[in-house]
Design an enzyme around this catalytic site. Structure first.
Site, short mmCIF file in Angstrom:
data_model
loop_
_atom_site.label_atom_id
_atom_site.label_comp_id
_atom_site.label_asym_id
_atom_site.label_seq_id
_atom_site.Cartn_x
_atom_site.Cartn_y
_atom_site.Cartn_z
N HIS A 186 -14.18 -2.12 9.97
CA HIS A 186 -14.28 -2.97 8.78
C HIS A 186 -12.95 -3.70 8.55
O HIS A 186 -12.91 -4.86 8.19
CB HIS A 186 -14.65 -2.10 7.57
CG HIS A 186 -13.80 -0.87 7.42
ND1 HIS A 186 -13.56 0.01 8.45
CD2 HIS A 186 -13.09 -0.37 6.37
CE1 HIS A 186 -12.76 0.98 8.04
NE2 HIS A 186 -12.46 0.77 6.78
N LYS B 51 -3.38 2.78 7.08
CA LYS B 51 -3.97 1.44 6.94
C LYS B 51 -2.99 0.39 7.43
O LYS B 51 -3.35 -0.54 8.12
CB LYS B 51 -4.25 1.14 5.46
CG LYS B 51 -5.46 1.75 4.89
CD LYS B 51 -5.68 1.03 3.58
CE LYS B 51 -6.55 1.75 2.66
NZ LYS B 51 -6.84 1.01 1.44
N ASP C 13 -8.62 -2.93 -0.05
CA ASP C 13 -9.37 -1.85 -0.67
C ASP C 13 -10.62 -1.59 0.15
O ASP C 13 -11.28 -2.53 0.58
CB ASP C 13 -9.74 -2.22 -2.11
CG ASP C 13 -9.14 -1.19 -3.03
OD1 ASP C 13 -7.95 -1.27 -3.32
OD2 ASP C 13 -9.89 -0.25 -3.40
N SER D 270 0.85 -1.20 0.00
CA SER D 270 0.00 0.00 0.00
C SER D 270 0.88 1.23 0.00
O SER D 270 2.08 1.16 0.30
CB SER D 270 -0.86 0.00 1.27
OG SER D 270 -1.63 1.17 1.37
N SER D 271 0.26 2.38 -0.30
CA SER D 271 0.98 3.64 -0.10
C SER D 271 0.46 4.33 1.16
O SER D 271 0.92 5.40 1.51
CB SER D 271 0.79 4.55 -1.32
OG SER D 271 -0.60 4.77 -1.49
N ASN D 272 -0.51 3.68 1.82
CA ASN D 272 -1.21 4.33 2.95
C ASN D 272 -0.68 3.79 4.30
O ASN D 272 -1.03 2.69 4.73
CB ASN D 272 -2.71 4.06 2.80
CG ASN D 272 -3.54 4.80 3.83
OD1 ASN D 272 -3.08 5.08 4.94
ND2 ASN D 272 -4.77 5.12 3.46
N GLU E 202 -4.90 1.54 -10.02
CA GLU E 202 -6.26 1.12 -9.70
C GLU E 202 -7.05 1.02 -11.00
O GLU E 202 -7.18 2.03 -11.71
CB GLU E 202 -6.88 2.15 -8.75
CG GLU E 202 -8.13 1.64 -8.10
CD GLU E 202 -8.50 2.40 -6.83
OE1 GLU E 202 -7.68 2.48 -5.90
OE2 GLU E 202 -9.62 2.90 -6.79
#
Ligand code: IMP
Length: 182
Positions: free
Chosen positions: A167, A16, A69, A11-13, A40
């Protein structure tokens, strides 16, 4: 000494990743960060998007990976922003979302975790139901300051135990049960 991980979160996040690492620690899974930008694909389906990313990520990382995602789906907006959540956050942000809503504030957060290694390509989906707050509450990343899960009257940004009911937690728990038994 180089640390060895059980698998990587592509990921780049960083937000998260930090949450996912903490969640998986409780399942004794040691998660590394594989920081990368993944293309994406254009699709209405989160599953198709995450599948595309998992295939790319495994090619780049060459180790077992998970990709996540997410989508925020707002009932009165027919599921919008859904798969466009990232773009909508960057463009109109939380203030813009609040302007679009009236009385019906029901929403859900969806997470799809995909796991990919040499043998497997697996998906784990989970949802958390809630409402969109009437104003920005608390400091947090992404939609955290406006999403109130139904178990609570606080936004994700205000909650101390977001990682026990998000989630992301639910999808990672499903993943862990499968991963540890595989
Ligand atoms: P993506 O899966 O990275 O495309 O995420 C979609 C959008 O939802 C991004 O704008 C994220 O910042 C946001 N998002 C995903 N998960 C969360 C969360 O747990 N809290 C707040 N925002 C989130």
């Amino acid at each position: 000494m180089p640390q060895s991980y059980d698998l990587y979160f592509a990921s780049s996040n960083i937000h998260k990743f930090r949450e996912a690492k903490k969640i998986l620690e409780d399942f004794k899974i040691n998660l590394g960060f594989f920081k990368c930008e993944l293309e994406e694909i254009q699709s209405h389906s989160l599953l198709e998007i995450t599948k595309g990313k998992a295939l790319q990520a495994f090619k780049k990382c060459k180790n077992p990976i998970i990709v996540e995602d997410d989508g925020l789906s707002i009932n009165s907006l027919n599921g919008f922003p859904g798969p466009y959540s990232s773009y909508v956050f960057k463009t109109i942000g939380n203030k813009g979302i609040l302007k679009l809503l009236n009385q019906n504030r029901k929403a859900k957060f969806i997470s799809i975790i995909s796991f990919h290694d040499k043998k497997n390509l697996e998906f784990f989906e989970s949802k958390v139901y809630g409402i969109i707050s009437d104003k920005i509450k608390g400091k947090g990343w992404g939609y955290d300051p406006i999403f109130i899960p139904s178990e609570s009257n606080k936004t994700f940004a205000q909650l101390k135990n977001k990682n026990e009911l998000s989630h992301r937690f639910k999808a990672l728990k499903n993943f862990s049960n499968w991963y540890l038994g595989k």
